[in-house]
Design a protein around this motif. Structure first.
Motif, PDB file in Angstrom:
ATOM      1  N   ALA A 159       0.851  -1.188   0.000  1.00 38.04           N
ATOM      2  CA  ALA A 159       0.000   0.000   0.000  1.00 38.04           C
ATOM      3  C   ALA A 159       0.890   1.243   0.000  1.00 38.04           C
ATOM      4  O   ALA A 159       1.865   1.316   0.757  1.00 38.04           O
ATOM      5  CB  ALA A 159      -0.906  -0.010   1.225  1.00 38.04           C
ATOM      6  N   LEU A 160       0.549   2.189  -0.844  1.00 36.98           N
ATOM      7  CA  LEU A 160       1.301   3.434  -0.968  1.00 36.98           C
ATOM      8  C   LEU A 160       0.462   4.592  -0.454  1.00 36.98           C
ATOM      9  O   LEU A 160      -0.667   4.790  -0.908  1.00 36.98           O
ATOM     10  CB  LEU A 160       1.672   3.683  -2.435  1.00 36.98           C
ATOM     11  CG  LEU A 160       2.229   5.062  -2.778  1.00 36.98           C
ATOM     12  CD1 LEU A 160       3.583   5.294  -2.114  1.00 36.98           C
ATOM     13  CD2 LEU A 160       2.338   5.219  -4.287  1.00 36.98           C
ATOM     14  N   ASP A 161       1.006   5.341   0.502  1.00 37.31           N
ATOM     15  CA  ASP A 161       0.394   6.585   0.954  1.00 37.31           C
ATOM     16  C   ASP A 161       1.064   7.674   0.121  1.00 37.31           C
ATOM     17  O   ASP A 161       2.260   7.955   0.286  1.00 37.31           O
ATOM     18  CB  ASP A 161       0.644   6.794   2.444  1.00 37.31           C
ATOM     19  CG  ASP A 161      -0.021   8.043   2.989  1.00 37.31           C
ATOM     20  OD1 ASP A 161      -0.262   8.989   2.210  1.00 37.31           O
ATOM     21  OD2 ASP A 161      -0.286   8.074   4.201  1.00 37.31           O
ATOM     22  N   LYS A 162       0.324   8.287  -0.783  1.00 35.41           N
ATOM     23  CA  LYS A 162       0.904   9.263  -1.705  1.00 35.41           C
ATOM     24  C   LYS A 162       1.283  10.574  -1.023  1.00 35.41           C
ATOM     25  O   LYS A 162       2.113  11.315  -1.540  1.00 35.41           O
ATOM     26  CB  LYS A 162      -0.071   9.537  -2.853  1.00 35.41           C
ATOM     27  CG  LYS A 162      -0.308   8.325  -3.724  1.00 35.41           C
ATOM     28  CD  LYS A 162      -1.308   8.638  -4.810  1.00 35.41           C
ATOM     29  CE  LYS A 162      -1.618   7.425  -5.635  1.00 35.41           C
ATOM     30  NZ  LYS A 162      -2.643   7.702  -6.662  1.00 35.41           N
ATOM     31  N   VAL A 163       0.715  10.871   0.133  1.00 32.07           N
ATOM     32  CA  VAL A 163       1.040  12.098   0.853  1.00 32.07           C
ATOM     33  C   VAL A 163       2.430  11.990   1.479  1.00 32.07           C
ATOM     34  O   VAL A 163       3.247  12.903   1.386  1.00 32.07           O
ATOM     35  CB  VAL A 163      -0.025  12.407   1.928  1.00 32.07           C
ATOM     36  CG1 VAL A 163       0.377  13.607   2.769  1.00 32.07           C
ATOM     37  CG2 VAL A 163      -1.377  12.636   1.266  1.00 32.07           C
ATOM     38  N   TYR A 166      -4.485  -4.164 -12.140  1.00 33.26           N
ATOM     39  CA  TYR A 166      -5.535  -4.691 -11.281  1.00 33.26           C
ATOM     40  C   TYR A 166      -5.404  -4.261  -9.822  1.00 33.26           C
ATOM     41  O   TYR A 166      -5.858  -4.949  -8.935  1.00 33.26           O
ATOM     42  CB  TYR A 166      -5.558  -6.222 -11.359  1.00 33.26           C
ATOM     43  CG  TYR A 166      -5.881  -6.713 -12.731  1.00 33.26           C
ATOM     44  CD1 TYR A 166      -7.176  -6.639 -13.223  1.00 33.26           C
ATOM     45  CD2 TYR A 166      -4.900  -7.232 -13.557  1.00 33.26           C
ATOM     46  CE1 TYR A 166      -7.478  -7.068 -14.496  1.00 33.26           C
ATOM     47  CE2 TYR A 166      -5.206  -7.680 -14.829  1.00 33.26           C
ATOM     48  CZ  TYR A 166      -6.491  -7.592 -15.286  1.00 33.26           C
ATOM     49  OH  TYR A 166      -6.786  -8.028 -16.547  1.00 33.26           O
ATOM     50  N   GLY A 167      -4.809  -3.131  -9.561  1.00 26.78           N
ATOM     51  CA  GLY A 167      -4.720  -2.623  -8.199  1.00 26.78           C
ATOM     52  C   GLY A 167      -5.740  -1.510  -7.997  1.00 26.78           C
ATOM     53  O   GLY A 167      -6.436  -1.100  -8.922  1.00 26.78           O
ATOM     54  N   LEU A 168      -5.800  -1.012  -6.772  1.00 24.70           N
ATOM     55  CA  LEU A 168      -6.688   0.101  -6.448  1.00 24.70           C
ATOM     56  C   LEU A 168      -5.893   1.392  -6.583  1.00 24.70           C
ATOM     57  O   LEU A 168      -4.852   1.550  -5.938  1.00 24.70           O
ATOM     58  CB  LEU A 168      -7.216  -0.027  -5.020  1.00 24.70           C
ATOM     59  CG  LEU A 168      -7.913   1.223  -4.474  1.00 24.70           C
ATOM     60  CD1 LEU A 168      -9.258   1.422  -5.151  1.00 24.70           C
ATOM     61  CD2 LEU A 168      -8.058   1.138  -2.985  1.00 24.70           C
ATOM     62  N   GLU A 169      -6.372   2.285  -7.429  1.00 24.54           N
ATOM     63  CA  GLU A 169      -5.763   3.612  -7.556  1.00 24.54           C
ATOM     64  C   GLU A 169      -6.734   4.622  -6.977  1.00 24.54           C
ATOM     65  O   GLU A 169      -7.861   4.753  -7.445  1.00 24.54           O
ATOM     66  CB  GLU A 169      -5.457   3.913  -9.021  1.00 24.54           C
ATOM     67  CG  GLU A 169      -4.360   3.045  -9.579  1.00 24.54           C
ATOM     68  CD  GLU A 169      -3.994   3.387 -11.014  1.00 24.54           C
ATOM     69  OE1 GLU A 169      -4.362   4.480 -11.491  1.00 24.54           O
ATOM     70  OE2 GLU A 169      -3.345   2.553 -11.647  1.00 24.54           O
ATOM     71  N   HIS A 170      -6.300   5.319  -5.966  1.00 24.21           N
ATOM     72  CA  HIS A 170      -7.110   6.274  -5.221  1.00 24.21           C
ATOM     73  C   HIS A 170      -6.345   7.598  -5.230  1.00 24.21           C
ATOM     74  O   HIS A 170      -5.120   7.595  -5.381  1.00 24.21           O
ATOM     75  CB  HIS A 170      -7.273   5.716  -3.793  1.00 24.21           C
ATOM     76  CG  HIS A 170      -8.052   6.557  -2.864  1.00 24.21           C
ATOM     77  ND1 HIS A 170      -7.479   7.566  -2.118  1.00 24.21           N
ATOM     78  CD2 HIS A 170      -9.364   6.547  -2.536  1.00 24.21           C
ATOM     79  CE1 HIS A 170      -8.403   8.131  -1.372  1.00 24.21           C
ATOM     80  NE2 HIS A 170      -9.559   7.532  -1.604  1.00 24.21           N
ATOM     81  N   TRP A 184      -2.212  -2.775  -3.869  1.00 24.08           N
ATOM     82  CA  TRP A 184      -2.133  -3.847  -4.844  1.00 24.08           C
ATOM     83  C   TRP A 184      -1.703  -5.134  -4.149  1.00 24.08           C
ATOM     84  O   TRP A 184      -1.087  -5.108  -3.093  1.00 24.08           O
ATOM     85  CB  TRP A 184      -1.197  -3.486  -6.000  1.00 24.08           C
ATOM     86  CG  TRP A 184       0.233  -3.256  -5.612  1.00 24.08           C
ATOM     87  CD1 TRP A 184       1.246  -4.165  -5.638  1.00 24.08           C
ATOM     88  CD2 TRP A 184       0.813  -2.031  -5.130  1.00 24.08           C
ATOM     89  NE1 TRP A 184       2.411  -3.594  -5.200  1.00 24.08           N
ATOM     90  CE2 TRP A 184       2.178  -2.288  -4.897  1.00 24.08           C
ATOM     91  CE3 TRP A 184       0.316  -0.763  -4.881  1.00 24.08           C
ATOM     92  CZ2 TRP A 184       3.054  -1.310  -4.419  1.00 24.08           C
ATOM     93  CZ3 TRP A 184       1.180   0.206  -4.401  1.00 24.08           C
ATOM     94  CH2 TRP A 184       2.528  -0.069  -4.181  1.00 24.08           C
ATOM     95  N   LEU A 185      -2.049  -6.262  -4.752  1.00 25.30           N
ATOM     96  CA  LEU A 185      -1.718  -7.577  -4.196  1.00 25.30           C
ATOM     97  C   LEU A 185      -0.246  -7.879  -4.443  1.00 25.30           C
ATOM     98  O   LEU A 185       0.239  -7.745  -5.560  1.00 25.30           O
ATOM     99  CB  LEU A 185      -2.591  -8.664  -4.841  1.00 25.30           C
ATOM    100  CG  LEU A 185      -2.299 -10.104  -4.430  1.00 25.30           C
ATOM    101  CD1 LEU A 185      -2.613 -10.314  -2.954  1.00 25.30           C
ATOM    102  CD2 LEU A 185      -3.097 -11.072  -5.283  1.00 25.30           C
ATOM    103  N   ALA A 186       0.445  -8.290  -3.400  1.00 29.55           N
ATOM    104  CA  ALA A 186       1.844  -8.689  -3.524  1.00 29.55           C
ATOM    105  C   ALA A 186       1.971 -10.215  -3.591  1.00 29.55           C
ATOM    106  O   ALA A 186       2.675 -10.751  -4.447  1.00 29.55           O
ATOM    107  CB  ALA A 186       2.655  -8.152  -2.354  1.00 29.55           C
ATOM    108  N   GLU A 187       1.274 -10.913  -2.687  1.00 28.50           N
ATOM    109  CA  GLU A 187       1.343 -12.373  -2.660  1.00 28.50           C
ATOM    110  C   GLU A 187       0.256 -12.933  -1.753  1.00 28.50           C
ATOM    111  O   GLU A 187      -0.433 -12.190  -1.060  1.00 28.50           O
ATOM    112  CB  GLU A 187       2.715 -12.835  -2.160  1.00 28.50           C
ATOM    113  CG  GLU A 187       2.998 -12.409  -0.726  1.00 28.50           C
ATOM    114  CD  GLU A 187       4.357 -12.850  -0.225  1.00 28.50           C
ATOM    115  OE1 GLU A 187       4.783 -13.978  -0.538  1.00 28.50           O
ATOM    116  OE2 GLU A 187       4.986 -12.068   0.502  1.00 28.50           O
ATOM    117  N   CYS A 188       0.119 -14.244  -1.779  1.00 31.71           N
ATOM    118  CA  CYS A 188      -0.734 -14.958  -0.837  1.00 31.71           C
ATOM    119  C   CYS A 188       0.185 -15.757   0.064  1.00 31.71           C
ATOM    120  O   CYS A 188       1.248 -16.205  -0.355  1.00 31.71           O
ATOM    121  CB  CYS A 188      -1.693 -15.888  -1.567  1.00 31.71           C
ATOM    122  SG  CYS A 188      -2.916 -15.033  -2.566  1.00 31.71           S
TER     123      CYS A 188
END
Length: 178
Positions: A35-39, A108-112, A118-122
């Motif tokens: 997960a990326l916090d863009k701020v 296929y990730g969430l862009e907000h 985005w999914l890295a692994e299971c």
């Protein structure tokens, strides 16, 4: 009929019936997201148990399933996930429901506006679910056809689609229709 013809017919029939070999998919207990916090420009690793919810900033991430393949097979790691955003008034709004694929995080990730997920692994395999149809019955040596001839799953009903591990399980299909 000669035994060579019978053997040749049996090989021909079994080659026409058998489909491509498919690996078993592995059901996992944990989905691992990046997960990326863009701020703050900070990337975090989120490990979330299936069915549990984790909060990342204003987002609430809930994986419902996470599938992978054995290391000897071509990678195909997928998760079905729901992401809700907490609004300024305290209410929650669903902003993502669907499949994420680890091999294509940019697609296929969430862009907000503030966060990317985005999914890295299971992780933590639970069970293996066979994705192959049952094998056809063995050919009869006398050249006769058995009474219970093999019918592939896709031919059993007109609305049945492909039965590979890319299919969406029925319990998630209902959620996508909402």
């Amino acid at each position: 009929m000669s035994s060579w013809r019978i053997l040749g017919a049996a090989v021909f029939l079994s080659a026409g019936i058998a489909g491509p070999a498919q690996a078993d998919r592995i059901e996992n207990k944990v989905a691992v997201f990046s997960a990326l916090d863009k701020v703050t420009a900070r990337i975090s690793k989120l490990e979330v148990e299936i069915g549990k919810t984790i909060t990342f900033g204003a987002l609430r991430v809930t994986p419902r399933a996470c599938y992978s393949r054995p290391p000897t097979e071509e990678p195909k790691t997928t998760t079905f996930v729901e992401v809700d955003e907490t609004q300024l008034d305290g209410s929650e709004k669903r902003i993502f429901t669907g499949w994420m694929f680890a091999e294509s995080p940019g697609i296929y990730g969430l862009e907000h506006p503030t966060y990317d997920v985005w999914l890295a692994e299971c992780d933590k395999p639970k069970t293996t679910t066979a994705s192959r149809p049952p094998p056809p019955p063995a050919p009869v040596a006398t050249g006769e056809q058995p009474n219970d001839a093999y019918v592939p799953p896709s031919a059993q009903s007109p609305d049945a689609g492909p039965q590979d591990d890319g299919d969406i399980p029925p319990e998630f299909r209902r959620r996508l229709r909402r």
